[in-house]
Scaffold this active site. Structure first.
Site, PDB file in Angstrom:
ATOM      1  CB  THR A 225      -0.888  -0.005   1.262  1.00  0.00           C
ATOM      2  OG1 THR A 225      -1.621  -1.218   1.285  1.00  0.00           O
ATOM      3  CG2 THR A 225      -1.854   1.167   1.248  1.00  0.00           C
ATOM      4  CD  GLU A 226      -1.362   5.169  -0.849  1.00  0.00           C
ATOM      5  OE1 GLU A 226      -0.676   5.854  -1.634  1.00  0.00           O
ATOM      6  OE2 GLU A 226      -2.586   5.010  -0.980  1.00  0.00           O
TER       7      GLU A 226
END
Lengths: 394, 426
Positions: free
Chosen positions: A145-146
């Site tokens: 994530t990210e």
């Protein structure tokens, strides 16, 4: 031979509806179906469908010379099934060409890597299975994530059987080093790392339509010229960006589609770069060093840290209260509770609670359903309060 | 630079935000070496000695003066309806009602225009005569003082400002702390409106306490936007620990409304929001601290909803009692229908109390660490109250940053901005 490695992030969260405290204990539907459908359809029309077609045309035209990679979150895949099955089909068509790599991530685009190894592993496995089921693709590359990464997260990812992972080429980590090489995890060297070249990536993703930028307008010739200026020995230019860049962050009118359409030819004509997927890049190029990342980094904002999601009082309380439920969830078999457990972990819920933006909140306002971080917090906590009651009863 | 200021009230003898704001601003100006002479209709002698106060009650009026006669011609006698008097304290309101009923008090035209007159300096039924006399005395005061700029606070002092300008030709600044629309909704008192408009038309610069007020001034009074500027109020920091030892005698959390119980302050929205919260959670107490013409109606509504055992009325509080009330509060709510600025949330914040304020307040323009709801949105307000009581995150954040945010709103900074405007005028 040098590589250009495109990775596009496809993600949509399940946004929560306005959930008042008097709904606690009564209403268990948490999502804003209307808004989620509206946004999904809009982005499908402006970005996913036209861009998928553009990429498919390029692959048909150039064959195995042109390749890209995607990471599609589980919450996006679920919403494709619910609202825009034609988007899912168009990704399947891309998968069928064999020129597209699908990366694994946490199913709900969560921050679990920072909190629970067990939950993280479960989510990654679930996502991997989903990709296998939808696209027949066996993911060997992981992106968190990210692009959140640290030595420890890398080690967990290696333990899960991945040999390549993507992260940010954060300046404060690299120092004088270049992001244009393959690196390895500091604990387990079997895990190879690809680092985002944030300058060249952001030239496309953020600056493309910025008229005050000295290099505006960005042409393919100009871009290829920059690629050619990269040092002789350097191996790979990692162009990592949100897929919504095309048609949504940068509107069609900016010429972003034309740019992408013309890029492969300009690259083939005027440079000796090839387009490769992450899995290919780590096979083609030898890693040059270990990368030490003791504290988590991400691709967000100037700081490239976690402060967009965690760190303020709102985010920390919500995050802690959420994961306090993990133990009880393990004993629960109720399908709808387990689905909500996933969707409530999506990082966007915490992003909406960020207070860094009181001065300049533009990037964070994008798709933000809340008027203020406090609204985001109270709404989320109301939902979580109801969810907790259900978990206790399970 | 020398400034001649006209106000209506000055601490400690104040009824609302006007006096507090005037005082803060003067103190701020002194820090920038601006020489201020502040005129009030009535001084009591116990005001801050650092400030040069002129007591208009001490100034004799030459009633045979030509100009006075001239001025009289332009003003017709105006009967004031008590309800239309702004800033009235509840006590005064009740006194006034009682007087009217017994019919004992006569306002003598002769007396008010005699050579010497002791102003009440309040907001009684003879307020228009006092305003007029004040304006006449402003001429005398302007003749006898040396200044570069005239600055008048709110409509009560505008006539005085205009007269002083006539005598001296110095530039006039009028300061809109509140408009007649804020006080009365759409049912404006034409007389007050006219004075406000005349003051702003005559002024070289109009200072509004918020963008909200600036917009009203432009839209409803038709004032040239180029001469209307915004100067947000500030607040003086206090020692937030002063009342920290204040003992709570109930175990429930306390949610407080503190202000006049009038249309403008939106007390009924507070009651409805309280009802919603109490339906979910009985372990909360609501306090309405204040008085005003909607008090009886509000009490009735509380009884009707059956929440009187969790909803309490303290009556009007002032001075230390206000700080004590904040020290006991867990949440402060200001649901004002129309609030040109609204200093009380700042006072709550400097006592570390999280605040919920209406979006229809000027103060909401400058605060980040506050929850903001439309005054009519009782669902949102109830949700905020519940959220603040149940989830610690926001209270923690507000305690950490809210006080700093308020402490940075210094009068010194506001005054600096004002000095910049002054300099452009002279």
């Amino acid at each position: 031979m040098k590589s250009i490695c495109f990775y596009f992030q496809v993600h949509q969260p399940f946004r929560l509806r306005k959930y008042r405290f008097f709904d606690i204990g009564k209403e268990h539907n948490y999502y804003d179906g209307y808004q989620n459908e509206y946004i999904m359809k809009r982005v499908a029309e402006k970005c996913y469908l036209p861009m998928n077609k553009l990429l498919l045309d390029l692959i048909n035209e150039y064959g195995s010379q042109f390749k890209v990679s995607f990471s599609i979150s589980g919450t996006a895949l679920d919403q494709f099934e619910m609202y825009t099955p034609e988007v899912l089909d168009s990704f399947k068509n891309l998968a069928d060409t064999g020129n597209v790599e699908f990366l694994a991530e946490t199913y709900p685009h969560a921050l679990s890597s920072l909190k629970s190894k067990m939950e993280f592993s479960k989510q990654v496995k679930e996502h991997k299975a989903k990709i296998k089921k939808q696209f027949g693709y066996n993911s060997k590359t992981f992106r968190n994530t990210e692009l959140i990464y640290s030595d420890e997260i890398g080690e967990m990812v290696a333990d899960l059987g991945f040999n390549t992972m993507l992260t940010e080429g954060a300046k404060h980590i690299l120092g004088w080093k270049s992001p244009n090489y393959v690196y390895t995890n500091a604990i387990n060297p079997k895990l190879k790392l690809l680092l985002k070249n944030f300058r060249l990536s952001d030239d496309i993703a953020f600056r493309f339509s910025e008229r005050s930028w000295e290099d505006w307008p960005l042409t393919t010739d100009k871009f290829v010229n920059w690629l050619n200026q990269v040092n002789e020995e350097e191996q790979v230019i990692n162009l990592f960006m949100d897929y919504e860049t095309f048609g949504e962050h940068q509107w069609e009118e900016t010429g972003i589609f034309d740019f992408m359409k013309a890029l492969p030819q300009a690259v083939f004509k005027n440079s000796d770069y090839t387009f490769n997927t992450p899995a290919e890049v780590t096979k083609m190029h030898q890693p040059i060093a270990k990368l030490h990342v003791p504290y988590p980094i991400s691709w967000a904002d100037e700081e490239r840290d976690l402060t967009a999601w965690l760190g303020n009082e709102l985010q920390d309380e919500a995050f802690d209260k959420l994961y306090q439920l993990e133990g009880k969830i393990k004993k629960c078999k109720d399908k709808s509770i387990l689905t909500d457990w996933k969707y409530l972990q999506t990082s966007d819920h915490f992003y909406y609670m960020c207070t860094k933006w009181f001065s300049d909140g533009d990037v964070h306002k994008y798709f933000n359903p809340y008027g203020s971080p406090y609204d985001a917090f109270i709404n989320y906590m109301n939902v979580l309060s109801d969810f907790e009651i259900r978990v206790d009863d399970c | 630079m020398k400034v001649l200021m006209f106000g209506w009230e000055f601490p400690p003898h104040i009824t609302g935000g006007l006096g507090t704001a005037s005082y803060g601003l003067v103190k701020g100006l002194l820090k920038h070496n601006i020489d201020v002479t502040f005129v009030v209709p009535k001084a009591y002698g116990d005001e801050d000695k650092d400030i040069r106060l002129v007591n208009a009650s001490d100034v004799p009026l030459n009633i045979f003066d030509k100009q006075f006669a001239e001025y009289q011609k332009h003003l017709s006698y105006i009967e004031i309806n008590s309800k239309l008097i702004p800033y009235q304290t509840p006590e005064e309101y009740y006194d006034l009602i009682n007087q009217k009923e017994s019919g004992t008090k006569e306002i003598g035209q002769n007396k008010i225009y005699s050579e010497k007159y002791e102003f009440s300096g309040k907001y009684g039924s003879n307020i228009m005569e006092e305003v007029r006399r004040y304006a006449m005395l402003a001429q005398e005061i302007a003749k006898n003082n040396d200044f570069d700029i005239i600055h008048a606070h709110d409509w009560l002092a505008y006539e005085a400002g205009i007269q002083a300008k006539k005598i001296s030709n110095a530039p006039l600044v009028v300061h809109m702390h509140a408009t007649e629309y804020d006080r009365s909704g759409e049912n404006v008192n034409k007389v007050v409106y006219d004075i406000e408009k005349r003051g702003m038309d005559a002024a070289d610069l109009v200072v509004a306490v918020s963008n909200l007020t600036r917009n009203i001034v432009i839209d409803k009074y038709g004032i040239n936007p180029e001469k209307v500027v915004v100067l947000h109020n500030a607040v003086e920091p206090i020692d937030s620990m002063a009342f920290a030892g204040e003992n709570k005698t109930v175990k429930e959390k306390i949610v407080t409304f503190l202000g006049r119980v009038t249309f403008q302050k939106g007390p009924e929205y507070f009651v409805e929001a309280a009802y919603k919260v109490l339906q979910k959670d009985k372990n909360v107490r609501f306090v309405m601290a204040g008085s005003g013409d909607m008090l009886n109606k509000t009490i009735k509504r509380v009884a009707q909803l059956g929440i009187a055992n969790r909803f309490h009325f303290t009556g009007f509080l002032k001075g230390e009692d206000v700080d004590k009330m904040f020290a006991l509060s867990d949440v402060y709510v200001m649901p004002s229908v129309s609030e040109p600025f609204g200093i009380s949330p700042l006072e709550a914040m400097r006592s570390n109390v999280p605040v919920i304020i209406s979006k229809q307040s000027g103060v909401s323009e400058i605060l980040n660490f506050a929850l903001k709801a439309d005054f009519w949105d009782i669902d949102a307000m109830a949700d905020y109250i519940y959220g603040l009581l149940k989830y610690d995150g926001i209270s923690k954040m507000f305690k950490k940053h809210g006080k700093t945010e308020v402490d940075n709103l210094k009068w010194e900074n506001a005054a600096k901005k004002l000095v910049g405007y002054y300099e452009k005028l002279v």
